[in-house]
Scaffold this active site. Structure first.
Site, mmCIF file in Angstrom:
data_model
loop_
_atom_site.group_PDB
_atom_site.id
_atom_site.type_symbol
_atom_site.label_atom_id
_atom_site.label_comp_id
_atom_site.label_asym_id
_atom_site.label_seq_id
_atom_site.Cartn_x
_atom_site.Cartn_y
_atom_site.Cartn_z
ATOM 1 N N CYS A 173 0.791 -1.235 0.000
ATOM 2 C CA CYS A 173 0.000 0.000 0.000
ATOM 3 C C CYS A 173 0.831 1.298 0.000
ATOM 4 O O CYS A 173 1.350 1.673 -1.041
ATOM 5 C CB CYS A 173 -0.985 -0.058 1.164
ATOM 6 S SG CYS A 173 -2.342 1.086 0.960
ATOM 7 N N HIS B 248 -3.708 -5.553 2.248
ATOM 8 C CA HIS B 248 -3.306 -5.681 3.659
ATOM 9 C C HIS B 248 -4.074 -6.867 4.227
ATOM 10 O O HIS B 248 -4.623 -7.663 3.521
ATOM 11 C CB HIS B 248 -3.784 -4.475 4.465
ATOM 12 C CG HIS B 248 -3.156 -3.178 4.202
ATOM 13 N ND1 HIS B 248 -1.980 -2.791 4.774
ATOM 14 C CD2 HIS B 248 -3.583 -2.122 3.476
ATOM 15 C CE1 HIS B 248 -1.715 -1.533 4.423
ATOM 16 N NE2 HIS B 248 -2.659 -1.108 3.624
HETATM 17 N N1 GLN Z 1 -2.131 6.813 2.855
HETATM 18 C C1 GLN Z 1 -2.253 6.054 1.653
HETATM 19 C C2 GLN Z 1 -3.639 6.136 1.041
HETATM 20 O O1 GLN Z 1 -4.591 6.422 1.702
HETATM 21 C C3 GLN Z 1 -1.838 4.627 1.920
HETATM 22 C C4 GLN Z 1 -2.770 3.927 2.869
HETATM 23 C C5 GLN Z 1 -2.335 2.547 3.267
HETATM 24 O O2 GLN Z 1 -1.141 2.217 3.340
HETATM 25 N N2 GLN Z 1 -3.329 1.733 3.609
HETATM 26 O O3 GLN Z 1 -3.783 5.880 -0.136
#
Ligand code: GLN
Length: 247
Positions: A91, A191
């Site tokens: 992510c 995730h």
């Molecule tokens: N902050 C980033 C987004 O919202 C990554 C989020 C994450 O790692 N789940 O796209």
């Protein structure tokens, strides 16, 4: 297997640490040593000495806080990639290997720029949230990868997606494809964490990491590990999403 978990203290969303626990267990169960190091902001380390680099997900604030440190490691990360260190990015980590990421507040965060993809923000704060399944080809391994996504970022311009979305969103609301994989770097929005739900992906990551020191190694050289609970859990999740497991 020598592993570096980068920014372990700030990039650990939705149980990303479970990815490390899974790798460790699946290595130790096979009698493969698991040498885990962490690398935080300001810490000196030569990343090219590792078999595997792992970078998890994070909120915008965390991504902004680490980016100056990450950018000054660019040459060293390139060296690691050139010397066949395998890289697993989840992510927020995945976003930072592209050109840039526009955070929810409109701030543009420079990426490492290794790949042409870039990440825009979701319109009016919208986010891709929920369970996701993708159909993926990892070299010779074909598998369905199960996970959970929660990202505002809309990643566009991905030339080599990891898989086709069967349920959920993926790189962007209407992308149809998820993640990035080019043989050396695997980036994904999944995730949940990724590896406990997908033991074949965990083994694939172990194989790619071990290959750095054993270039002739093949996936089938890893001793098979069978755990009926892994498979039962996958079947429950896939059934919930009306998808059949590959037989
Ligand atoms: N902050 C980033 C987004 O919202 C990554 C989020 C994450 O790692 N789940 O796209």
């Amino acid at each position: 297997m020598k592993v570096c978990w980068m920014y372990h203290d700030i990039m650990d969303l939705y149980g990303d640490k479970g990815n490390i626990m899974t790798l460790k267990k699946r290595c130790l169960d096979r009698g493969i040593g698991f040498d885990l190091h962490t690398c935080g902001i300001g810490q000196q380390d030569d990343l090219s000495t590792y078999d595997l680099i792992f970078l998890g997900g994070g909120a915008d604030k965390e991504q902004i806080s680490l980016i100056p440190d990450l950018l000054q490691r660019k040459e060293n990360i390139q060296k690691a990639m050139d010397e066949n260190t395998f890289i697993l990015l989840i992510c927020g980590g995945y976003q930072l290997f592209g050109q840039y990421y526009i955070a929810a507040n409109g701030e543009k965060i420079a990426g490492l720029g290794f790949y042409p993809y870039y990440t825009d923000t979701g319109k009016m704060g919208s986010r891709c949230i929920g369970n996701i399944v993708i159909d993926a080809q990892l070299d010779e391994i074909h598998t369905k990868i199960i996970g959970f996504e929660n990202h505002g970022g809309q990643t566009l311009g991905v030339t080599k997606p990891l898989g086709k979305v069967l349920s959920g969103y993926g790189n962007a609301f209407d992308a149809g494809f998820e993640g990035f994989y080019d043989g050396k770097v695997l980036g994904t929005y999944l995730h949940g964490p990724l590896l406990p739900k997908n033991p074949d992906v965990a083994d694939f990551v172990i194989y790619k990491a071990l290959k750095k020191r054993n270039p002739n190694m093949q996936f089938k050289d890893l001793t098979p590990l069978t755990n009926p609970y892994d498979q039962a859990a996958r079947e429950v999740l896939l059934t919930r999403m009306h998808i059949e497991e590959d037989k």
